[in-house]
Motif scaffolding. Structure first.
Motif, PDB file in Angstrom:
ATOM      1  N   MET A  30     -34.764   4.441  64.334  1.00 60.30           N
ATOM      2  CA  MET A  30     -36.109   3.913  64.234  1.00 60.30           C
ATOM      3  C   MET A  30     -36.098   2.683  63.320  1.00 60.30           C
ATOM      4  SD  MET A  30     -39.524   5.693  62.667  1.00 60.30           S
ATOM      5  CE  MET A  30     -40.317   6.269  64.132  1.00 60.30           C
ATOM      6  N   GLU A  31     -36.764   1.647  63.755  1.00 58.91           N
ATOM      7  CA  GLU A  31     -36.849   0.412  62.968  1.00 58.91           C
ATOM      8  C   GLU A  31     -37.726   0.639  61.746  1.00 58.91           C
ATOM      9  OE1 GLU A  31     -38.200  -4.241  63.552  1.00 58.91           O
ATOM     10  OE2 GLU A  31     -38.264  -2.878  65.245  1.00 58.91           O
ATOM     11  N   GLN A  32     -37.312   0.061  60.607  1.00 56.99           N
ATOM     12  CA  GLN A  32     -38.078   0.198  59.379  1.00 56.99           C
ATOM     13  C   GLN A  32     -38.847  -1.081  59.079  1.00 56.99           C
ATOM     14  OE1 GLN A  32     -35.768   1.538  56.104  1.00 56.99           O
ATOM     15  NE2 GLN A  32     -35.214   3.449  57.083  1.00 56.99           N
ATOM     16  N   ILE A  33     -39.908  -0.938  58.308  1.00 58.43           N
ATOM     17  CA  ILE A  33     -40.699  -2.085  57.885  1.00 58.43           C
ATOM     18  C   ILE A  33     -39.895  -2.883  56.873  1.00 58.43           C
ATOM     19  CG2 ILE A  33     -42.770  -2.789  56.631  1.00 58.43           C
ATOM     20  CD1 ILE A  33     -44.157  -0.309  57.843  1.00 58.43           C
ATOM     21  N   SER A  34     -39.794  -4.192  57.106  1.00 59.03           N
ATOM     22  CA  SER A  34     -39.072  -5.081  56.199  1.00 59.03           C
ATOM     23  C   SER A  34     -39.767  -6.439  56.206  1.00 59.03           C
ATOM     24  CB  SER A  34     -37.614  -5.218  56.629  1.00 59.03           C
ATOM     25  OG  SER A  34     -37.528  -5.750  57.930  1.00 59.03           O
ATOM     26  N   ILE A  35     -39.332  -7.337  55.338  1.00 55.22           N
ATOM     27  CA  ILE A  35     -39.924  -8.668  55.296  1.00 55.22           C
ATOM     28  C   ILE A  35     -39.777  -9.317  56.676  1.00 55.22           C
ATOM     29  CG2 ILE A  35     -39.718 -10.981  54.301  1.00 55.22           C
ATOM     30  CD1 ILE A  35     -38.973  -9.627  51.661  1.00 55.22           C
ATOM     31  N   GLY A  36     -40.880  -9.852  57.182  1.00 55.62           N
ATOM     32  CA  GLY A  36     -40.906 -10.459  58.506  1.00 55.62           C
ATOM     33  C   GLY A  36     -41.417  -9.530  59.594  1.00 55.62           C
ATOM     34  N   LEU A  50     -49.118   1.953  56.950  1.00 56.53           N
ATOM     35  CA  LEU A  50     -48.770   0.946  57.951  1.00 56.53           C
ATOM     36  C   LEU A  50     -47.891   1.512  59.061  1.00 56.53           C
ATOM     37  CD1 LEU A  50     -47.867  -1.955  55.525  1.00 56.53           C
ATOM     38  CD2 LEU A  50     -50.006  -1.676  56.790  1.00 56.53           C
ATOM     39  N   GLN A  51     -47.945   0.839  60.208  1.00 58.22           N
ATOM     40  CA  GLN A  51     -47.025   1.125  61.313  1.00 58.22           C
ATOM     41  C   GLN A  51     -46.585  -0.199  61.913  1.00 58.22           C
ATOM     42  OE1 GLN A  51     -49.492   3.527  63.842  1.00 58.22           O
ATOM     43  NE2 GLN A  51     -50.235   1.784  65.009  1.00 58.22           N
ATOM     44  N   LEU A  52     -45.412  -0.197  62.499  1.00 63.44           N
ATOM     45  CA  LEU A  52     -44.938  -1.395  63.191  1.00 63.44           C
ATOM     46  C   LEU A  52     -45.797  -1.667  64.394  1.00 63.44           C
ATOM     47  CD1 LEU A  52     -41.107  -0.713  62.946  1.00 63.44           C
ATOM     48  CD2 LEU A  52     -42.359  -2.556  61.808  1.00 63.44           C
ATOM     49  N   ALA A  53     -46.100  -2.912  64.637  1.00 67.88           N
ATOM     50  CA  ALA A  53     -46.966  -3.296  65.767  1.00 67.88           C
ATOM     51  C   ALA A  53     -46.133  -3.516  67.017  1.00 67.88           C
ATOM     52  CB  ALA A  53     -47.744  -4.540  65.423  1.00 67.88           C
TER      53      ALA A  53
END
Length: 68
Positions: free
Chosen positions: A1-7, A65-68
């Motif tokens: 699963m992709e994590q929230i990071s800068i960008g 938050l969640q990834l869009a």
């Protein structure tokens, strides 16, 4: 699963405009100072444009938050 990071492009789990993550770290005290590029990613600093095209910025807990 992709994590929230800068960008990353994110949105609030409860709904919001799409926002871009510009920093992360811990929010100190009652102020809005965000220490970025630290291991503790409790808070995420985001930027987005509102309905009038004005750039907005605020900090949010990662858990909201969640990834869009």
């Amino acid at each position: 699963m992709e994590q929230i990071s800068i960008g990353s492009v994110v949105k609030l789990k409860s709904g919001s405009p799409l926002m871009t993550v510009t920093g992360y770290g811990t929010k100190y005290g009652a102020g809005s100072i965000l220490k970025t590029l630290v291991e503790d990613k409790e808070q995420v600093k985001c930027q987005w444009f509102d309905a009038t095209g004005t750039l907005q910025e605020d900090t949010f807990p990662v858990a909201s938050l969640q990834l869009a």
